[in-house]
Design a protein around this motif. Sequence first.
Motif, PDB file in Angstrom:
ATOM      1  N   ALA A 568       0.843  -1.134  -0.124  1.00 48.18           N
ATOM      2  CA  ALA A 568      -0.002   0.050  -0.008  1.00 48.18           C
ATOM      3  C   ALA A 568       1.137   1.257   0.065  1.00 48.18           C
ATOM      4  O   ALA A 568       2.074   1.339   0.561  1.00 48.18           O
ATOM      5  N   CYS A 570       0.574   3.704   1.848  1.00 48.54           N
ATOM      6  CA  CYS A 570       0.564   4.275   3.354  1.00 48.54           C
ATOM      7  C   CYS A 570       0.358   3.016   4.090  1.00 48.54           C
ATOM      8  O   CYS A 570      -0.195   2.144   3.626  1.00 48.54           O
ATOM      9  N   THR A 572      -1.197   0.258   6.596  1.00 48.11           N
ATOM     10  CA  THR A 572      -2.626  -0.038   6.640  1.00 48.11           C
ATOM     11  C   THR A 572      -2.979  -0.746   7.984  1.00 48.11           C
ATOM     12  O   THR A 572      -2.150  -1.200   8.772  1.00 48.11           O
ATOM     13  N   GLU A 578      -5.829   1.889   4.298  1.00 48.31           N
ATOM     14  CA  GLU A 578      -4.574   2.796   4.417  1.00 48.31           C
ATOM     15  C   GLU A 578      -5.012   4.016   5.519  1.00 48.31           C
ATOM     16  O   GLU A 578      -6.136   4.571   5.608  1.00 48.31           O
ATOM     17  N   CYS A 586      -2.981  10.221   4.133  1.00 45.93           N
ATOM     18  CA  CYS A 586      -1.741   9.391   3.576  1.00 45.93           C
ATOM     19  C   CYS A 586      -1.035  10.581   2.646  1.00 45.93           C
ATOM     20  O   CYS A 586      -1.640  11.227   1.807  1.00 45.93           O
ATOM     21  N   CYS A 597       1.238   8.355   7.458  1.00 45.15           N
ATOM     22  CA  CYS A 597      -0.040   8.693   8.051  1.00 45.15           C
ATOM     23  C   CYS A 597       0.044   9.757   8.723  1.00 45.15           C
ATOM     24  O   CYS A 597       0.528   9.894   9.815  1.00 45.15           O
TER      25      CYS A 597
END
Length: 789
Positions: A568, A570, A572, A578, A586, A597
């Motif tokens: 991903a 960012c 998760t 995310e 993100c 994040c």
Amino acid sequence: MGQLGLGKLGSEDTEIRFKPTLLELFNPNGLKLKVVDVALGLEHTLALVNGGRVYAWGSNLYGQLGLDEDPETTPFSSVPQALDVGGELVKNVSAAAGHSAALTFTGGVFMWGANQEGQLGLGGCTEPDGRGFDPCLNSVQKPTKILRTADGSFMPQIKLVACGGHVAGGTEKALEGGHTIAVSQSNEVWGWGDNFHGQVGKPQQYTKIANHTEVFTPNKYDDVTGRYYNREVMPVSAGFLIIEKAMYPPPPAAVAYPPPAVEGEEGANDTAAVITEAPPPPPPSPSAASMALEVVALKAGSHHSIALVRTGEMFAWGDNFHGQLGLGYISSQREPDRFEKTQEYRAPEMIDRPTRLKHFDFYTTKTSTVRQGNETRFIETSERVTGRIQSEVDARITQIDAGNFQTIALSSKGNVYTWGTNALGQQGTCDCGACMANYDAAGTCPDIQAPPAPPSPDAPVIAGITYEVAPFVPSIEKYEWNDECECNCAGAGTCNFTPQIENTNAINAGRCVGFNENTKCECTPPYLDMTGVITAMDTPMTFALGAKTNFTFVTVAAGGAMFAISEAECPTDNNGNECSGNIGACTADTAEALKTCDCPDGKAGIFCEHSCPRGTEDDVIAVRGDHNIIKFPDSRYSEAVDGLMQDMICSGHGICDDKGDCDCDDYWYGDRCQYMCPWDNEKRHCSDNGLCVYDPSVQEFPYCKCNAYYTEHPNQFLADQALAECQEQQIQIQDNGWCSYYDATVGFAECFEAGMCGVCEDKEGGAHRTRSIMLTLTLLCVLSVVSWS
């Protein structure tokens, strides 16, 4: 056995690690090497570094490290060792339980390690198939190149190679089987080694075991070893992978073997004969070879093999006792005989040649127009689509891997599919898994007859002539019946539907498709609620975790267990969202920087997984009521003056840390910073005459521990210091020698003995005494009497 490779020169390391430990490889000059490929055997590891050099470490019981050293003197090495692979540069490596392979940039295949089933493909046997303990099946301790195939031709240039095999249970770790498969530059599939289950891909020959039986075997018996075997000691061709042209449903397969003799009939007492299939087809013509699909991935399990082609189709062959081939049925015998006794119509139990998985096939209907005279006619035709996953908007399979008795695949949309055994949870579910729409499921459907063929409008009819009508074979796509039928979804009928009372949307039914013996049930939405346990899955099943979450997977692998790596932009949460679904969280400082994040107000954690505590209305009521208003009328907490608490993060008196816990301001306590240390009219906590203590085991709310001094301390220096403090702060000394602040309305004794000290606002008002103090100075003695009242 040192398979982690963490040893140092002169110091072996066989310690078990329970968490990932970094291993770095260096060349003799101390330069760090970049690893580009890794292969794992049972207890040994191969690593290929940039530049084509191979390193090996772990068990050397069968010579699988390729060190050209006797396993008796070098049983293992925990120190990575560089190998000499014929002086060639290596492109890929593969390993099984006891043998290893290396593929060079020139297309050559080097093999070493265990060879008890001919899995090294080196041949050289004096006895047929290496029977009778022929030395050609001895282990090989150094990488050795395969030069020729079983038919005597030169080994073709290879682009893919994979090693398979198994280890029997117990402490002996005895090898069971062992095979190798490869694909040439022209996409021809090759195999060698153990073919007991058809995993090499060479069509089997069957022998009738004895008269008066219907049992046949494809295996041979070694009188010297006393064991059955089925091996190819040199590479044999399994042909090209081509999509079959037959449409569903296929006509009944022709019986390729004579029926067993019946007692009393001619030939009943003859010696058991070798019964073979129809002679194998001749090598594909150039045109057929040009139609071969491009193989992009090749994997080998314990006793099965699987290949993936560029267009997304999968082909599997070998052991199917656990449904690991994904063909929609499970072979009922580990050593299948000649007869076809599976649950699916005329499906062979021995899958001894690459067979395409048809689970994802679907049909599309096309409409075309033709002119007939002045009329335009619309003609509908059905076209089968292969290599695409209809439920994923025409995604395709992009990765595969084979474990012991299970298989895993990854789609281009990041979804994972699994099939095979679930004895140890290899399917990723302890129940029925993900029951998806249109899942081909075992079930009970009515035996539906095909409709009659319509008469041909162009057929001439001549009186007095009888015409034979060709048998009608309907299209499975065109003829569907919407009759409801019981449906067990998912898998091989191992899970059952339990109807829910008051839930009319969940019905124990699907649609029936097909005709006659081919009638089957397809589950339809809403997804059925199943109960039970999947012990084996005979067709690709959606990975349960992936179905229940939003994870997107990028890599899969299989061994004794299954593995999947998600990706991903960012971090998760545990559901694959995310930044835990916080939109816009993100971010990255620069385009090149790794995104993180940036959690919104009230969220915390690496992926905003924590919610920060907030103050409540009850917290405000409690903090306003926790005061001696009669004595301190101006001390009541006011949100307008002292700060908002309700709905505020950490009650407005702290900050939320990365774990979602409150780091409270001074004099504020509790998981939400909802408790305040007592203060006086001037809003001085403990009247600035003590320390605030928060100990929930003693009291729910914070309390004051007042400053106190002991003037009768056994240490005269400390006693003098205490007296000076009492004198300076004008605190009355009590009969027990202590002076301290306390709450006069409660009394010194309650504060001293029970800790009920109020806000430490008082220092006078109890019984008093007179004390004599003697101070000695040089050449001066003064008697001073000081009294406090």
